[in-house]
Design an enzyme around this catalytic site. Structure first.
Site, mmCIF file in Angstrom:
data_model
loop_
_atom_site.group_PDB
_atom_site.id
_atom_site.type_symbol
_atom_site.label_atom_id
_atom_site.label_comp_id
_atom_site.label_asym_id
_atom_site.label_seq_id
_atom_site.Cartn_x
_atom_site.Cartn_y
_atom_site.Cartn_z
ATOM 1 N NE ARG A 83 -24.297 -4.372 -9.343
ATOM 2 C CZ ARG A 83 -24.997 -3.750 -10.299
ATOM 3 N NH1 ARG A 83 -26.226 -4.114 -10.571
ATOM 4 N NH2 ARG A 83 -24.442 -2.778 -10.981
ATOM 5 C CD GLU A 125 -21.889 2.838 -9.939
ATOM 6 O OE1 GLU A 125 -22.283 3.955 -9.555
ATOM 7 O OE2 GLU A 125 -22.499 2.178 -10.799
ATOM 8 C CG ASN A 164 -24.754 0.645 -8.555
ATOM 9 O OD1 ASN A 164 -24.795 1.597 -9.314
ATOM 10 N ND2 ASN A 164 -23.868 -0.338 -8.702
ATOM 11 C CB SER A 170 -31.068 -3.960 -12.080
ATOM 12 O OG SER A 170 -30.069 -3.410 -12.874
ATOM 13 C CE LYS A 202 -20.959 7.022 -10.889
ATOM 14 N NZ LYS A 202 -22.414 6.783 -10.818
ATOM 15 C CE LYS A 230 -16.391 6.495 -12.409
ATOM 16 N NZ LYS A 230 -16.770 5.368 -11.515
ATOM 17 C CD GLU A 259 -25.686 6.265 -9.645
ATOM 18 O OE1 GLU A 259 -25.285 5.118 -9.919
ATOM 19 O OE2 GLU A 259 -25.033 7.053 -8.955
ATOM 20 N N GLY A 260 -26.559 4.701 -14.162
ATOM 21 C CA GLY A 260 -27.184 3.980 -15.259
ATOM 22 C C GLY A 260 -26.309 3.756 -16.481
ATOM 23 N NE ARG A 309 -22.576 -4.980 -14.129
ATOM 24 C CZ ARG A 309 -22.651 -3.673 -13.904
ATOM 25 N NH1 ARG A 309 -23.540 -2.931 -14.536
ATOM 26 N NH2 ARG A 309 -21.825 -3.096 -13.049
#
Ligand code: ADP
Ligand code: MG
Length: 470
Positions: free
Chosen positions: A121, A140, A142, A147, A301, A360, A364-365, A446
């Site tokens: 994604r 970024e 993923n 998800s 990253k 960064k 992740e997450g 989002r």
């Protein structure tokens, strides 16, 4: 939605309808209090209203997705690029180093896997430039456990109902259909088919705590609908019950596994010694890993930052001139903090003007990035030490905020100034050297209140949304 936002009574009524519609459509999450129980669930957080997205940027994001699929796949096969790019990172970041060691180990042994499945994604924000025109800028990409493709397939219907209730039926009918769960499942099904053993299963590698199980169940359902058997296992189960035969076919409890779809394994906390051993077993196997370890590394990253160097995309995708141009157009400024003059200069610039940047780490997450004063302090502390190379620096993207209501269980209804992040799901399948599928499989919007610098839906900051193209 200015007229709507002024009518408080209508908003309150619409919010009630919206929550019931979300429950009815299956926009669900397990609760924080009982994260492994399905007999107490609630709706996943979402916006009351769809958010405006410039249609040109939306189309641009879709148009570049197949290019990103090609790029990620090319990186995953480029041992030298990964080795060179991650060299400084793995000296200071133990997690990336362990992943990298598994990558090297499976290459030394020789890959048993011949079918490759990527589900990624690519996330973007709409940066308002100095002249006020918005530009699509990648946050970024993923490449593991991307998800919300499942739940977002069900949010359009909710927003359609909200707009109808608010007396905007023509706007409701303009919301685009979106079904990433089907697109993801088609990729998994293709990989399963090419693996070539009709009795083999698809294994979802899942977390210990599975709050977001319904998102995964949406994809699972699509597979069952195609008569493909799905099992859900944890690393611990693989450690205890997984085995390879002499052809390195993977078996769980005697059952052959064709595809391993990771929804876990992307943060250090997912691993203890046994889980690392389980990961190695999976990577050594012939099963189609989604992603394989090389593709996971392609999503770091540090890799993202190296891609932005002049000439790098051209090297990785030779003879794809137009794809390279489309990809490059989405890049924000990215900077290496490797030791040396280039790194020293950008560290000094960031310390002098921290609000221009995001710092960064290789994580992740959500919730790991540093901003403003915190960014300055970390850089001041690490500026003369190799520790700084565990981070990259990125230009901060500044989207135009808009008013919306974020609907969360047990929270009061309250208007917030919000910004949105658009994700496009990419799916591809490669057999040996041949790409047999390369698609954009749907989108995810989002939205979060502007006071939160960081964090996604799972982190409890952002909420699900639907784009309204303008
Ligand atoms: P993670 O892997 O933790 O999701 P991201 O790079 O996606 O890392 O960053 C997390 C969040 O931080 C994003 O969802 C976005 O809200 C914010 N963010 C990241 N990079 C930038 C940036 N360059 N400018 C503005 N916000 C950013
Ligand atoms: Mg992210």
């Amino acid at each position: 939605w200015e007229d709507i936002l002024r009518d408080q009574a209508a908003i309150e009524e619409a919010a009630t309808v919206a929550v019931d519609a979300a429950l009815l459509e299956g926009v669900l999450m397990r609760t924080e209090g009982q994260p492994n129980a399905s007999d107490v669930v609630n709706y996943a957080p979402f916006t009351l209203l769809p958010s405006a997205v410039p249609s040109a940027l939306f189309e641009e994001a879709y148009a570049v997705q197949q290019d990103f699929n090609l790029l990620v796949d090319a990186i995953s096969q480029n041992k030298e690029f990964l080795e060179h790019t991650l060299a400084s990172t793995i000296k200071v970041d133990d997690f990336t180093a362990r992943l990298f060691r598994i990558h090297q180990q499976v290459l030394e042994e020789g890959l048993a896997q011949s079918v490759f499945l990527g589900i990624n994604r690519s996330d973007y924000m709409f940066d308002c430039g100095v002249d006020g025109t918005a530009a699509l800028k990648q946050i970024e990409i993923n490449t593991i456990a991307a998800s919300f493709g499942g739940l977002t397939s069900r949010t359009v219907a909710v927003h359609r109902r909200v707009l109808q209730v608010l007396g905007k039926p023509e706007k409701a009918s303009r919301l685009l259909p979106n079904n990433p769960s089907k697109g993801l499942a088609l990729g998994i099904a293709k990989a399963w088919e090419l693996y070539g053993s009709p009795s083999a299963v698809v294994m979802f590698l899942v977390e210990e705590v599975q709050r977001n199980i319904f998102d995964q169940r949406c994809v699972e359902n699509e597979l069952w609908n195609r008569n493909i058997r799905v099992i859900r296992k944890r690393f611990r189960d693989v450690f205890e019950k997984g085995s390879l035969d002499s052809a390195r076919r993977l078996y769980m409890d005697g059952q052959e596994v064709a595809v391993v779809y990771y929804r876990e394994g992307y943060v250090p906390e997912n691993y203890d010694q046994q889980n690392w051993e389980a990961r190695l077993l999976l990577e050594r196997s012939k099963a189609v890993k989604c992603p394989d370890i090389a593709t996971q590394l392609a999503g770091t990253k540090k890799v993202q930052q190296e891609l932005s160097r002049p000439g790098m995309l051209e090297k990785l995708l030779p003879s794809h001139t137009e794809a390279v141009m489309r990809i490059r157009a989405t890049f924000a400024g990215l900077y290496s903090l490797d030791m040396g003059e280039e790194g020293d200069q950008i560290v000094a610039a960031a310390i002098a003007d921290p609000d221009r940047f995001v710092l960064k780490p290789q994580r992740e997450g959500g919730g790991n990035n540093l901003y403003g004063e915190e960014l300055r302090q970390v850089l001041e502390k690490t500026r003369d030490s190799p520790e700084r190379t565990s981070y990259i620096l990125m230009d901060k993207i500044r989207p135009q905020p808009a008013m919306n209501y974020l609907l969360r269980a047990h929270s009061p209804l309250q208007a917030s100034e919000c910004i949105s992040e658009l994700g496009i799901f990419g799916v591809y399948v490669r057999q040996g050297k041949e790409m047999v599928m390369n698609k954009a499989a749907g989108h995810l919007l989002r939205t979060k209140a502007i006071e939160h610098a960081d964090g996604g839906v799972a982190a409890g900051v952002a909420v699900l949304d639907t784009p309204y193209l303008v």
